[in-house]
Design a protein around this motif. Structure first.
Motif, mmCIF file in Angstrom:
data_model
loop_
_atom_site.group_PDB
_atom_site.id
_atom_site.type_symbol
_atom_site.label_atom_id
_atom_site.label_comp_id
_atom_site.label_asym_id
_atom_site.label_seq_id
_atom_site.Cartn_x
_atom_site.Cartn_y
_atom_site.Cartn_z
ATOM 1 N N ALA A 178 0.849 -1.194 0.000
ATOM 2 C CA ALA A 178 0.000 0.000 0.000
ATOM 3 C C ALA A 178 0.884 1.244 0.000
ATOM 4 N N MET A 179 1.123 1.824 -1.151
ATOM 5 C CA MET A 179 2.037 2.956 -1.260
ATOM 6 C C MET A 179 1.416 4.259 -0.766
ATOM 7 N N THR A 180 0.101 4.407 -0.908
ATOM 8 C CA THR A 180 -0.548 5.678 -0.562
ATOM 9 C C THR A 180 -0.312 6.058 0.892
ATOM 10 N N ALA A 181 -0.416 5.079 1.795
ATOM 11 C CA ALA A 181 -0.226 5.357 3.223
ATOM 12 C C ALA A 181 1.164 5.929 3.477
ATOM 13 N N PHE A 182 2.162 5.398 2.804
ATOM 14 C CA PHE A 182 3.535 5.882 2.992
ATOM 15 C C PHE A 182 3.650 7.349 2.583
ATOM 16 N N PHE A 183 3.105 7.694 1.426
ATOM 17 C CA PHE A 183 3.203 9.074 0.945
ATOM 18 C C PHE A 183 2.466 10.036 1.874
ATOM 19 N N TRP A 184 1.277 9.652 2.307
ATOM 20 C CA TRP A 184 0.497 10.516 3.191
ATOM 21 C C TRP A 184 1.226 10.755 4.512
ATOM 22 N N LEU A 185 1.724 9.674 5.108
ATOM 23 C CA LEU A 185 2.327 9.784 6.437
ATOM 24 C C LEU A 185 3.688 10.473 6.389
ATOM 25 N N MET A 186 4.466 10.277 5.338
ATOM 26 C CA MET A 186 5.725 11.003 5.212
ATOM 27 C C MET A 186 5.466 12.497 5.005
ATOM 28 N N ARG A 187 4.395 12.814 4.306
ATOM 29 C CA ARG A 187 4.019 14.227 4.140
ATOM 30 C C ARG A 187 3.716 14.870 5.494
ATOM 31 N N ASP A 188 2.955 14.173 6.335
ATOM 32 C CA ASP A 188 2.582 14.729 7.638
ATOM 33 C C ASP A 188 3.758 14.716 8.614
ATOM 34 N N ARG A 189 4.606 13.692 8.526
ATOM 35 C CA ARG A 189 5.798 13.649 9.391
ATOM 36 C C ARG A 189 6.737 14.802 9.073
ATOM 37 N N GLU A 190 6.774 15.197 7.830
ATOM 38 C CA GLU A 190 7.644 16.301 7.424
ATOM 39 C C GLU A 190 7.316 17.580 8.194
ATOM 40 N N ILE A 191 6.044 17.802 8.484
ATOM 41 C CA ILE A 191 5.644 19.004 9.236
ATOM 42 C C ILE A 191 6.232 18.949 10.642
ATOM 43 N N ILE A 192 6.191 17.769 11.265
ATOM 44 C CA ILE A 192 6.748 17.621 12.620
ATOM 45 C C ILE A 192 8.255 17.843 12.597
ATOM 46 N N LEU A 193 8.929 17.313 11.584
ATOM 47 C CA LEU A 193 10.382 17.502 11.490
ATOM 48 C C LEU A 193 10.743 18.977 11.336
ATOM 49 N N ARG A 194 9.918 19.729 10.619
ATOM 50 C CA ARG A 194 10.183 21.156 10.475
ATOM 51 C C ARG A 194 9.989 21.879 11.806
ATOM 52 N N MET A 195 9.031 21.401 12.598
ATOM 53 C CA MET A 195 8.841 21.977 13.931
ATOM 54 C C MET A 195 10.074 21.707 14.803
ATOM 55 N N PHE A 196 10.609 20.498 14.722
ATOM 56 C CA PHE A 196 11.812 20.170 15.483
ATOM 57 C C PHE A 196 13.016 20.989 15.000
ATOM 58 N N GLU A 197 13.080 21.180 13.696
ATOM 59 C CA GLU A 197 14.175 21.994 13.157
ATOM 60 C C GLU A 197 14.081 23.424 13.673
ATOM 61 N N TRP A 198 12.878 23.887 13.878
ATOM 62 C CA TRP A 198 12.654 25.240 14.385
ATOM 63 C C TRP A 198 13.180 25.386 15.819
ATOM 64 N N ILE A 199 12.958 24.369 16.645
ATOM 65 C CA ILE A 199 13.348 24.513 18.049
ATOM 66 C C ILE A 199 14.783 24.072 18.337
ATOM 67 N N SER A 200 15.355 23.207 17.481
ATOM 68 C CA SER A 200 16.683 22.667 17.799
ATOM 69 C C SER A 200 17.723 22.898 16.715
ATOM 70 N N GLY A 201 17.274 23.225 15.503
ATOM 71 C CA GLY A 201 18.208 23.391 14.398
ATOM 72 C C GLY A 201 18.500 22.110 13.641
ATOM 73 N N ALA A 202 17.890 20.988 14.071
ATOM 74 C CA ALA A 202 18.139 19.691 13.419
ATOM 75 C C ALA A 202 16.821 19.004 13.111
ATOM 76 N N ARG A 203 16.852 18.130 12.122
ATOM 77 C CA ARG A 203 15.632 17.449 11.693
ATOM 78 C C ARG A 203 15.512 16.027 12.237
ATOM 79 N N LEU A 204 16.610 15.434 12.645
ATOM 80 C CA LEU A 204 16.560 14.027 13.043
ATOM 81 C C LEU A 204 17.234 13.774 14.394
ATOM 82 N N LEU A 205 18.399 14.339 14.617
ATOM 83 C CA LEU A 205 19.187 14.127 15.836
ATOM 84 C C LEU A 205 19.340 15.481 16.520
#
Length: 406
Positions: free
Chosen positions: A151-178
């Motif tokens: 099921a590819m659609t679920a992957f695309f949808w969830l990676m799209r929404d996860r990207e917003i959270i990563l940008r929020m983390f980048e805002w507070i810490s300067g990093a996207r993953l670590l």
């Protein structure tokens, strides 16, 4: 290396004798085969090799082979001061770094006798970021699981929404993953101005998206057919293998360290602990495990909302987040042994510390990896399944090899 040594090392008899694996071809019965899945197969979720003994399409046994991604975390920790270990903690389960940091810094603070003494604003921000990371981790778990079973659609949808959270983390810490955001005694810095408002917008966006995901994937007839009654794990099996987190709760045991241990400000927050009920098949099957993760996402949204309300109403912004008045420049705890655990997205992450009382470097820092323990049950719940179902079972365990091969 001499020519004689090379000839000995690569002699066919020596290669045969040192070949890894539990099963040998000469031991197989007429219809049995050994199939290697991984270590570079997408569905193994990292560099994991599965030695699969099959009878036709039926799995008779699965032997996970580890050790392709050694991080040497525990040896690094024996050579670094307590506060300098945090960036290495991020790299254990690298899709849940905020949660890793939360468990670690709480452990060091407990070593120093600072438990319960931090400002409430710090605690609420820690829980807020940990729950945002829980969402991001579960999005990866559900998205990649959809890909595993087609099921590819679920992957695309969830990676799209996860990207917003990563940008929020980048805002507070300067990093996207670590991130290296949660420090011993405090945080790297307070939340940026406007973060709470943006977070409220994110929550309003995610709620209907999770409802859509439930209709599109979780209750989809094909998805149910691939996951219901597959990889069933009983409560007894889960407990005997040390399984924790969503896997244990999917088997029907309401065990969540945020409730059981009540660490940080979780006792002040109202949320439910979802458990598997076998609604589409058998309690503790692959479908239950994915349903529990989806329900936990909904509960994380409720926790985040309550944290934001508290931060907006009750706790003023501050610049004093290093808490240097409480934390010495050189962290040198008294001689003691201590174990600290927390509820990570994948289960119980624990840190066992041994301090000698003389040094600012831990004598021992041992990790209790939830991914390692959860992976250990794979062989038990895969026997008798089809090879295609084995892929679905592996994906439902949601492990990260950075924490397994730590």
């Amino acid at each position: 290396m001499t020519e004689k040594t090379l000839q000995y090392k690569f002699h066919p008899e020596n290669l045969k004798r040192s070949s890894p694996g539990k099963y040998k071809e000469e031991d197989l019965k007429r219809e049995e085969m050994i199939i290697n899945i991984g270590p570079h197969h997408p569905s193994t979720h990292g560099v994991l090799r599965l030695e699969v003994l099959t009878d036709g399409e039926i799995v008779k046994d699965v032997v996970p082979h580890l050790g392709f991604l050694h991080r040497c975390f525990e040896k690094h920790a024996e050579a670094l001061p307590y506060n300098q270990i945090i960036p290495y903690v991020d790299r254990l389960d690298y899709v849940a770094a905020m949660n890793n940091e939360h468990a670690y810094v709480m452990g060091v603070e407990k070593l120093l006798g600072l438990e319960g003494q931090l400002p409430k604003r710090i605690e609420y921000i820690r829980v807020l970021t940990a729950e945002l990371n829980r969402l991001a981790s579960h999005f990866i778990a559900m998205g990649t699981y959809g890909m595993d079973i087609g099921a590819m659609t679920a992957f695309f949808w969830l990676m799209r929404d996860r990207e917003i959270i990563l940008r929020m983390f980048e805002w507070i810490s300067g990093a996207r993953l670590l991130y290296n955001y949660q420090w011993v005694g405090g945080l790297y810095y307070d939340l940026p101005v406007g973060f709470e408002e943006r977070c409220f917008e994110l929550i309003g966006y995610l709620k209907p998206k999770l409802e859509e995901l439930e209709k599109l994937i979780i209750n989809n007839k094909i998805f149910v057919g691939r996951t219901a009654k597959v990889g069933v794990m009983s409560i007894d099996t889960a407990i005997n293998f040390g399984v924790t987190g969503p896997l244990l709760r999917a088997s029907g045991l309401k065990h969540d360290l945020r409730k059981v241990d009540g660490y940080s400000v979780y006792p002040e927050i109202d949320f439910e602990v979802p458990i598997g009920k076998g609604a589409m098949g058998t309690q503790g099957d692959c479908w239950d495990r994915m349903w529990v993760r989806l329900e936990e996402c909904k509960q994380s949204i409720e926790i985040i909302t309550q944290c934001l309300d508290k931060l907006k109403k009750d706790h003023r912004r501050t610049r004093d987040f290093d808490a240097w008045a409480m934390v010495p420049k050189k962290i040198r705890p008294k001689a003691q042994d201590l174990y600290m655990r927390a509820e990570n997205p994948k289960g119980e992450l624990g840190f066992y510390f041994r301090a000698d009382g003389k040094s600012d470097v831990p004598f021992r820092c041992k990790v209790r990896s939830c991914c390692y323990s959860n992976l250990s049950v794979l062989s038990e719940i895969s026997k008798g399944a089809y090879i295609a179902d084995l892929i679905a079972i592996v994906g439902s365990l949601d492990f990260v090899l950075g924490e397994v091969d730590r």
